[in-house]
Every structure is written in structure tokens, then in C-alpha cells.
Design a protein around this motif. Structure first.
Motif, PDB file in Angstrom:
ATOM      1  N   TYR A 106       0.860  -1.181   0.000  1.00 52.39           N
ATOM      2  CA  TYR A 106       0.000   0.000   0.000  1.00 52.39           C
ATOM      3  C   TYR A 106       0.901   1.238   0.000  1.00 52.39           C
ATOM      4  N   ARG A 107       0.647   2.180  -0.900  1.00 49.71           N
ATOM      5  CA  ARG A 107       1.536   3.329  -1.094  1.00 49.71           C
ATOM      6  C   ARG A 107       0.783   4.633  -0.849  1.00 49.71           C
ATOM      7  N   ASN A 108       1.554   5.691  -0.599  1.00 46.74           N
ATOM      8  CA  ASN A 108       0.943   7.006  -0.439  1.00 46.74           C
ATOM      9  C   ASN A 108       0.325   7.457  -1.762  1.00 46.74           C
ATOM     10  N   ALA A 109      -0.844   8.061  -1.657  1.00 45.65           N
ATOM     11  CA  ALA A 109      -1.622   8.398  -2.846  1.00 45.65           C
ATOM     12  C   ALA A 109      -1.050   9.589  -3.607  1.00 45.65           C
ATOM     13  N   TYR A 110      -0.331  10.484  -2.910  1.00 39.37           N
ATOM     14  CA  TYR A 110       0.284  11.616  -3.606  1.00 39.37           C
ATOM     15  C   TYR A 110       1.667  11.853  -2.994  1.00 39.37           C
ATOM     16  N   PRO A 111       2.555  12.562  -3.683  1.00 40.26           N
ATOM     17  CA  PRO A 111       3.981  12.550  -3.346  1.00 40.26           C
ATOM     18  C   PRO A 111       4.321  12.902  -1.908  1.00 40.26           C
ATOM     19  N   THR A 112       3.688  13.914  -1.313  1.00 42.47           N
ATOM     20  CA  THR A 112       4.066  14.296   0.045  1.00 42.47           C
ATOM     21  C   THR A 112       3.164  13.681   1.101  1.00 42.47           C
ATOM     22  N   GLY A 113       2.202  12.863   0.693  1.00 39.00           N
ATOM     23  CA  GLY A 113       1.194  12.370   1.616  1.00 39.00           C
ATOM     24  C   GLY A 113       1.582  11.113   2.360  1.00 39.00           C
ATOM     25  N   SER A 114       0.645  10.628   3.160  1.00 36.85           N
ATOM     26  CA  SER A 114       0.817   9.414   3.947  1.00 36.85           C
ATOM     27  C   SER A 114       0.112   8.253   3.252  1.00 36.85           C
ATOM     28  N   VAL A 115       0.499   7.050   3.626  1.00 36.34           N
ATOM     29  CA  VAL A 115      -0.302   5.893   3.228  1.00 36.34           C
ATOM     30  C   VAL A 115      -1.611   5.899   3.995  1.00 36.34           C
ATOM     31  N   LEU A 116      -1.543   6.290   5.267  1.00 36.14           N
ATOM     32  CA  LEU A 116      -2.725   6.255   6.125  1.00 36.14           C
ATOM     33  C   LEU A 116      -2.730   7.458   7.048  1.00 36.14           C
ATOM     34  N   ASP A 117      -3.750   8.312   6.924  1.00 37.50           N
ATOM     35  CA  ASP A 117      -4.025   9.388   7.876  1.00 37.50           C
ATOM     36  C   ASP A 117      -5.149   8.915   8.796  1.00 37.50           C
ATOM     37  N   ILE A 118      -4.854   8.888  10.100  1.00 38.50           N
ATOM     38  CA  ILE A 118      -5.868   8.492  11.084  1.00 38.50           C
ATOM     39  C   ILE A 118      -6.336   9.756  11.791  1.00 38.50           C
ATOM     40  N   LYS A 119      -7.575  10.143  11.533  1.00 40.49           N
ATOM     41  CA  LYS A 119      -8.115  11.401  12.055  1.00 40.49           C
ATOM     42  C   LYS A 119      -9.392  11.199  12.870  1.00 40.49           C
ATOM     43  N   ARG A 120      -9.894   9.986  12.893  1.00 35.91           N
ATOM     44  CA  ARG A 120     -11.151   9.705  13.600  1.00 35.91           C
ATOM     45  C   ARG A 120     -10.859   8.895  14.861  1.00 35.91           C
ATOM     46  N   SER A 121     -11.544   9.202  15.949  1.00 34.33           N
ATOM     47  CA  SER A 121     -11.246   8.637  17.263  1.00 34.33           C
ATOM     48  C   SER A 121     -12.189   7.510  17.638  1.00 34.33           C
ATOM     49  N   GLY A 122     -11.649   6.619  18.462  1.00 35.00           N
ATOM     50  CA  GLY A 122     -12.496   5.672  19.162  1.00 35.00           C
ATOM     51  C   GLY A 122     -12.929   6.258  20.492  1.00 35.00           C
ATOM     52  N   ARG A 123     -13.356   5.375  21.381  1.00 32.24           N
ATOM     53  CA  ARG A 123     -13.713   5.762  22.740  1.00 32.24           C
ATOM     54  C   ARG A 123     -13.026   4.818  23.715  1.00 32.24           C
ATOM     55  N   ALA A 124     -13.083   5.149  24.988  1.00 30.15           N
ATOM     56  CA  ALA A 124     -12.383   4.348  25.990  1.00 30.15           C
ATOM     57  C   ALA A 124     -12.811   2.888  25.955  1.00 30.15           C
ATOM     58  N   ASN A 125     -14.075   2.619  25.686  1.00 30.69           N
ATOM     59  CA  ASN A 125     -14.568   1.239  25.625  1.00 30.69           C
ATOM     60  C   ASN A 125     -14.774   0.767  24.189  1.00 30.69           C
ATOM     61  N   ALA A 126     -14.251   1.532  23.232  1.00 30.93           N
ATOM     62  CA  ALA A 126     -14.496   1.192  21.824  1.00 30.93           C
ATOM     63  C   ALA A 126     -13.361   1.751  20.960  1.00 30.93           C
ATOM     64  N   TRP A 127     -12.223   1.115  21.065  1.00 27.66           N
ATOM     65  CA  TRP A 127     -11.064   1.557  20.289  1.00 27.66           C
ATOM     66  C   TRP A 127     -11.286   1.274  18.799  1.00 27.66           C
ATOM     67  N   ILE A 128     -10.644   2.042  17.959  1.00 25.06           N
ATOM     68  CA  ILE A 128     -10.568   1.750  16.531  1.00 25.06           C
ATOM     69  C   ILE A 128      -9.244   1.044  16.282  1.00 25.06           C
ATOM     70  N   THR A 129      -9.302  -0.104  15.623  1.00 25.73           N
ATOM     71  CA  THR A 129      -8.124  -0.943  15.440  1.00 25.73           C
ATOM     72  C   THR A 129      -7.806  -1.119  13.966  1.00 25.73           C
ATOM     73  N   TYR A 130      -6.532  -0.922  13.633  1.00 30.62           N
ATOM     74  CA  TYR A 130      -6.007  -1.216  12.301  1.00 30.62           C
ATOM     75  C   TYR A 130      -5.023  -2.370  12.460  1.00 30.62           C
ATOM     76  N   LYS A 131      -5.315  -3.494  11.825  1.00 30.62           N
ATOM     77  CA  LYS A 131      -4.455  -4.646  12.052  1.00 30.62           C
ATOM     78  C   LYS A 131      -4.378  -5.514  10.801  1.00 30.62           C
ATOM     79  N   ALA A 132      -3.355  -6.342  10.784  1.00 34.09           N
ATOM     80  CA  ALA A 132      -3.200  -7.276   9.678  1.00 34.09           C
ATOM     81  C   ALA A 132      -4.308  -8.316   9.717  1.00 34.09           C
ATOM     82  N   TYR A 133      -4.839  -8.630   8.571  1.00 32.29           N
ATOM     83  CA  TYR A 133      -5.788  -9.740   8.424  1.00 32.29           C
ATOM     84  C   TYR A 133      -5.095 -11.013   8.914  1.00 32.29           C
TER      85      TYR A 133
END
Length: 475
Positions: free
Chosen positions: A119-146
Motif C-alpha cells: 500500500y503506497r501514499n496516494a500523492y507525493p508528500t502524503g501518507s499511506v494512512l491518515d488516522i483522524k477519527r477517534s475511538g472511545r475508551a470502551n471502543a477503540w478503533i483498530t487497524y491490524k493485519a488480516y
């Protein structure tokens, strides 16, 4: 220069100030030569200077690591490099193509499962992944390998993964994040040593950024392979409650002009009033992170540390930081370093042949203008006649129950139960820092309550006492 470009230049530099204006001179640090000690001789109390006694240890309880209960409305998104962002992303067969597509849809409790592919950055100075949305204390958002997958995030922009915009309760687990070092020559990097706008040489692997649109907190970076970024490996700035556990971080910092390190915590802030452990750097293998280009601020080589806790005093940080069960070797600066930071426990680490940058003499573990620092049960192995442990301008610092190799190296900070001996690694040249059966590090450490496992998850204590260093051997 476009407005878009200015927005990126505002937030990308991971300036790690390790030493800032400070340089180690003979007038500041007076190393002690211990060449008269015989193999395995205990360092006596007569050598102790400004070193706190172990009775001052105030061990804090670790937080509960219980699994978060499932959220009934949580969604699992699937990403496949052969997928399509017009898909629904709700099954492996209808996976999105980009991780960003899934990230932009996440809500508290959601999981993004990333399948094999690059997976590559979509434009030259950008990130592969920008994480801007939050979970909650009892509901984390998880990014993980399948399950069973080994996805790779390959980038040549400012960040592989950028966590910002107050994003909190986020976990990143089991990914490989790769920078642009393999496409850069040292000659090219030197030609860019005054260019603060070049992501090709300065890009970071994983950035937790509390400066960019609001403070971040409760972030877990687990089980990742992070390497070949010109800038920092894993960096957390202006953040709180960060756990960096069981990652391999290597070949970073080479070409950045911003003074980066392998794993760094910078300008930590207080999201609450807790004085317990809140920052964790544990069970990581950190190696070959080194500055090859001087810091643009002063033209010096002074970072490229394996692990650094940097300027936590800036925000009056009250929580404690635990640095435990890490292996740091052949980094340019210190294996483990604190600078203008307080309340840090450095316990059961193995630091081997750091200070690879010729002009850096910080030692394997360095406490620099810091306070309330405890350095306990570590193995420190330095090259001949190079410093092992240093205390530069710090107060309330305890070095004790550590093992230093006896090869003529200089020790500046020692405790009454520290010893000089060959640790007898099984095969250090190949990165195997387990201990041979007759090592004096075995069954000679201090039992650190609540730290119940070693670098590979084996239980402590096995035998009559804890082993010094990252491993608890099963002899």
C-alpha cells in the motif's frame, strides 16, 4: 509554494532535541575508569556518586490489559491491494483497495483488517494512512493485519502512518511500515542537508502528532515492523497514554535533517492528573537507527538514539514512563536516553554497542538533565574505552543491579549492586542476546514488582531471582 504544501510543512518535522544545546565535555561529565576491576567484581559503594538507593523505588501498578468488550454496532472493514474503493468493504471479497478509504468511514469500536499487498501514499508528500477519527475508551478503533497476512505500507511522503486531529483510542497492530531509504544515496542526502521541505529524505514511519489540530492520547503501536525511514521510526509528540510494544524498529533516521531517533516520546502532555504509568515502551527490538546527516538546528550529530524520552518537562508531565524489556543495539546515539524529562523507569533492558556515531559519547543508557530516573536490572555493553552509562546534570537518579561489560569502558553512574562482567550473550553478533548458562546476569537482579514477563513473554522470575537484561532464562 502552494497552500497545500504549507499545511504539510507546518506539522511534518519530528524534531528530536536529544541534547539540544548541550554537548558532553570533560567539564560536564567526568567518566570513571574501572579498569582495575577483575572479571565479575562487584562495584563497591565507594564508587557511588549522586546515585539514589534502591529503597527509593516507588513501583506503580500497571493498568489492566483486559480485552475491551465488543461493541454491538462495531463494523469490520476489509482492505485488499487488489480491491476497489467503490466496494462496500464489509467482506474479504468486497474489500476496499486503500486503507484510507476504510479509515475515513471508521467509528468507535470498528476494526480495519488489512490483507496482503503493498500500500503506497496516494500523492507525493502524503501518507499511506491518515488516522483522524477517534475511538472511545470502551471502543477503540483498530487497524491490524488480516489473520495470516503481512501487509506492507511503503511510502516516500512525510509519514507512513500519521495519527493526528485529536485522534485517540487507536491501535495499530501487525503492519510493516517501510520508508524511502533504499531509494536514497548518502550523496543525495548530503545535497539536501538544508532542505526542510523534502519528504524523500525526512519522511517518518509512524507519527503520533498531538501538535496537528489537537492533542492525541490513548494510542497503542503493537507488533509492527518499522524500518528504512529517513526520519523517525515511531514518534509520539504532545501525546499521552502511548504504548509502543513488541515492534522491530531499524534502519531509520539516516537522512533526516531534523535529528530523529528510533522510538521517541517528545513534549508529552497531561490528559489527566494521574501520576501512575501512562507511557510504555516495552519489548521492542531497536537497532541501526543512526544520523548520517547533521541536525539543521546546529550542524551537529547528536541523536539517532534507539529510544528517547525528550523534553517531557515542557508540559510539566506528571505521569510515569516505563521503558522495559527492550533490546537496543548498534544505534548511533544512546541505546536509551532521557533529556529534560522526569519520572522514567528503565528496567530490564539490554543495550549493546550503541554510540555508533563517532562523535557521540552518551553511553548505552544516558540520563541527561532529567530527574526521578531509575535504571535497574539492565545489561549495558559498550565498545572498548567508550562510555557505558552517563548521568549528565540529572538529579534523583538511581543506577543499580545493572551489569556492565569489563573491557576498559568508562562508567559514570553506578550503584552498589552493579557488577562488571562479560554478560555471555549466546550470539550478539547475530542479534541473539539471550544469556549462556554461566552468565552472572542470571539470578542476580532485583525483583521489579508488576513486571512479570520478559522480552519474549516468558514469566519472571524463573529461579532464585530476576535475571538482568531483557531475557529471563529458563536454566
Amino acid at each position: 509554494m502552494t497552500i497545500q504544501f504549507l499545511q504539510h510543512t507546518l506539522f511534518f518535522p519530528m524534531m528530536i532535541y536529544g541534547f539540544g544545546f548541550l554537548s558532553l565535555s570533560a567539564s560536564l561529565v567526568l567518566p570513571w575508569a574501572l579498569t582495575g576491576l577483575v572479571q565479575g567484581e562487584r562495584i563497591t559503594e565507594s564508587l557511588v556518586k549522586d546515585v539514589g538507593q534502591l529503597s527509593t523505588v516507588q513501583e506503580m501498578p500497571l493498568p489492566s490489559r483486559k480485552l475491551i468488550s465488543a461493541i454491538p454496532t462495531a463494523t469490520t472493514f476489509y482492505v485488499n491491494s487488489n480491491g476497489n474503493d467503490r466496494n462496500r468493504g464489509l467482506t474479504p471479497s468486497s474489500a476496499f483497495r486503500t486503507i484510507q478509504r476504510a479509515a475515513d468511514l471508521t467509528n468507535p469500536g470498528d476494526t480495519v483488517l488489512i490483507m496482503n499487498g503493498v500500500y503506497r501514499n496516494a500523492y507525493p508528500t502524503g501518507s499511506v494512512l491518515d488516522i483522524k477519527r477517534s475511538g472511545r475508551a470502551n471502543a477503540w478503533i483498530t487497524y491490524k493485519a488480516y489473520p495470516g497476512a503481512r501487509p506492507k505500507l511503503q511510502h516516500n511522503g512525510w509519514h507512513g502512518i500519521w495519527i493526528y486531529n485529536k485522534a485517540s483510542y487507536i491501535e495499530v497492530n501487525g503492519l510493516e511500515v517501510v520508508g524511502n531509504n533504499r531509494n536514497i544515496t548518502l550523496a543525495y542526502a548530503k545535497s539536501q542537508k538544508y532542505n526542510q521541505s523534502n519528504p524523500l529524505t525526512n519522511g517518518n514511519c509512524i507519527t503520533i502528532d498531538g501538535r496537528a489540530k489537537g492533542r492525541t492520547h490513548h494510542i497503542r503501536i503493537l507488533n509492527n515492523k518499522v524500518h528504512d525511514c529517513g526520519g523517525g521510526g515511531i514518534t509520539a509528540t504532545a501525546s499521552d497514554y502511548v504504548t509502543v510494544d513488541n515492534n522491530e524498529v531499524f534502519n531509520n533516521c539516516w537522512y533526516s535533517i531534523f535529528g530523529a531517533s528510533g522510538i521517541s516520546l517528545l513534549d508529552t502532555w497531561n490528559s489527566d492528573n494521574s501520576r501512575n504509568y501512562k507511557m510504555f515502551i516495552t519489548r521492542n527490538k531497536v537497532h541501526n537507527n543512526q544520523m548520517l546527516i547533521p541536525w539543521i538546528e546546529n550542524g551537529k550529530f547528536q541523536d539517532g538514539n534507539g529510544i528517547i524520552v525528550d523534553r517531557s518537562r515542557n508540559n510539566g508531565y506528571r505521569g510515569r514512563t516505563l521503558i522495559a524489556n527492550n533490546i537496543t543495539y548498534k544505534n548511533g546515539g544512546s541505546g536509551i536516553h532521557t533529556y529534560e524529562s522526569d519520572h522514567v523507569d528503565i528496567v530490564h533492558n539490554t543495550a549493546y554497542l550503541n554510540n555508533q556515531t563517532a562523535v557521540i559519547n552518551y553511553g548505552q543508557i544516558m540520563s541527561n538533565h532529567s530527574g526521578d530516573i531509575k535504571v535497574i536490572n539492565n545489561i549495558l555493553y559498550s565498545a572498548p574505552n567508550r562510555p557505558i552509562s552517563l548521568n549528565g546534570g540529572s538529579t534523583n537518579v538511581t543506577f543499580n543491579y545493572n551489569l556492565y561489560n569489563n573491557n576498559g569502558s568508562r562508567v559514570n553512574a553506578v550503584g552498589p549492586n552493579d557488577i562488571m562482567a562479560d554478560p555471555l550473550f549466546i550470539n550478539a553478533s547475530n542479534g541473539d542476546f539471550r544469556l549462556k548458562r554461566n552468565s552472572q546476569a542470571i539470578n542476580s537482579g532485583f525483583r521489579w514488582n508488576n513486571l512479570t514477563t520478559d522480552v519474549v513473554g516468558n514469566s519472571r522470575v524463573y529461579g532464585s531471582a530476576s535475571d538482568r537484561g531483557a531475557y529471563e532464562m529458563r536454566y
